[in-house]
Design a protein around this motif. Sequence first.
Motif, PDB file in Angstrom:
ATOM      1  N   LYS A  43       2.209   7.056   4.160  1.00  0.00           N
ATOM      2  CA  LYS A  43       1.549   6.306   5.221  1.00  0.00           C
ATOM      3  C   LYS A  43       0.194   5.809   4.745  1.00  0.00           C
ATOM      4  N   SER A  44       0.041   4.497   4.758  1.00  0.00           N
ATOM      5  CA  SER A  44      -1.151   3.896   4.185  1.00  0.00           C
ATOM      6  C   SER A  44      -2.264   3.722   5.210  1.00  0.00           C
ATOM      7  N   SER A  45      -1.945   3.905   6.498  1.00  0.00           N
ATOM      8  CA  SER A  45      -2.971   3.703   7.527  1.00  0.00           C
ATOM      9  C   SER A  45      -2.526   4.354   8.833  1.00  0.00           C
ATOM     10  N   ARG A  46      -3.468   4.441   9.756  1.00  0.00           N
ATOM     11  CA  ARG A  46      -3.166   4.972  11.091  1.00  0.00           C
ATOM     12  C   ARG A  46      -2.037   4.177  11.753  1.00  0.00           C
TER      13      ARG A  46
ATOM     14  N   ASP B  14       0.258   2.378  10.341  1.00  0.00           N
ATOM     15  CA  ASP B  14       1.498   2.621   9.611  1.00  0.00           C
ATOM     16  C   ASP B  14       2.155   3.902  10.124  1.00  0.00           C
TER      17      ASP B  14
ATOM     18  N   VAL C  10      -0.598  10.559   2.165  1.00  0.00           N
ATOM     19  CA  VAL C  10      -1.608   9.630   2.697  1.00  0.00           C
ATOM     20  C   VAL C  10      -2.772   9.563   1.709  1.00  0.00           C
ATOM     21  N   ASP C  11      -3.627   8.572   1.911  1.00  0.00           N
ATOM     22  CA  ASP C  11      -4.777   8.507   1.005  1.00  0.00           C
ATOM     23  C   ASP C  11      -5.947   9.303   1.592  1.00  0.00           C
TER      24      ASP C  11
ATOM     25  N   PHE D 177      -7.279   8.684   5.205  1.00  0.00           N
ATOM     26  CA  PHE D 177      -6.376   8.784   6.355  1.00  0.00           C
ATOM     27  C   PHE D 177      -6.818   9.920   7.290  1.00  0.00           C
TER      28      PHE D 177
ATOM     29  N   PRO E 133       0.808  -1.231   0.000  1.00  0.00           N
ATOM     30  CA  PRO E 133       0.000   0.000   0.000  1.00  0.00           C
ATOM     31  C   PRO E 133       0.840   1.280   0.000  1.00  0.00           C
TER      32      PRO E 133
ATOM     33  N   ASP F 293      -3.150   8.639  -4.414  1.00  0.00           N
ATOM     34  CA  ASP F 293      -3.556   7.259  -4.640  1.00  0.00           C
ATOM     35  C   ASP F 293      -2.505   6.637  -5.559  1.00  0.00           C
TER      36      ASP F 293
END
Lengths: 150, 150
Positions: free
Chosen positions: A60-63, A65, A86-87, A90, A12, A105
């Motif tokens: 960063k793909s997630s919290r 991460d 981030v996406d 996020f 990701p 993305d």
Amino acid sequence: MQNIETLPTLMPGQLLARGVCRHLKAHDFVTLEEFTPERGKRLDVMALGPKGEFWVIECKSSRVDFTSDAKWEGYLEWGDRYFWAVDEAFPTELLPEGTGLIIADSYDAEILRMGPETKLAGARRKAVLQKFARHAAARLHRLRDPEQVF
Amino acid sequence: MQNIETLPTLMPGQLLARGVCRHLKAHDFVTLEEFTPERGKRLDVMALGPKGEFWVIECKSSRVDFTSDAKWEGYLEWGDRYFWAVDEAFPTELLPEGTGLIIADSYDAEILRMGPETKLAGARRKAVLQKFARHAAARLHRLRDPEQVF
């Protein structure tokens, strides 16, 4: 544009990096992914602009991460500006103040907030530029002549 | 080592360049082929050493290839050293004094004579380094993400 054969092999964060690199190219920045300015530090994206400016972008793909990254403050010193990428989903309120923000993305990205300028000192800039040049050329050589012995 | 599918697509000079780049890697130099330091000048191989030194290498596959080159003296100013790379059959007595000599084939090369040192001035070195870095990273980006729009 989509290549469904290569996409699933990217993690990701790497997919975000791909979109970031595409977008930065439109700003006339060239990019290296997973650039190691010194042992133990690996920058997701290092971008080099037309005037020699360096931007550091952490993807960063997630919290999780983000919250599991204890190293990011050590990355600030390697660029003239620092950004998170981030996406759209996020929770950007987690991100520290005084940093840049890119929403990305796999296909593109957009700079929402510039990172403040923290100019590299001359000697470090020269060293980073040389390392960037050598990393890029070495990786390119591996791709254009894969049969050589490494 | 031989890849018979890709070899025939390279021109004789490019095959020499391939051997040169492989050999220089053993000296810890990274390389870019067909590097354009300024409009109208295209260096067959530009090599960047571990201390930031630049070597320019022109690859000549035949006597005609050499005698038809009116531009080479304009290449001297882009590196700290200048070399010719030729194959074993090349009449090396044609080559001007005060230049380096590399004997190469498609697979490897050997430095027979170092080119004399002609140090780049600081401002030009910095400009060449930045251009080298940007060329290398841009080419690498094209290879790692070929689906993007250029």
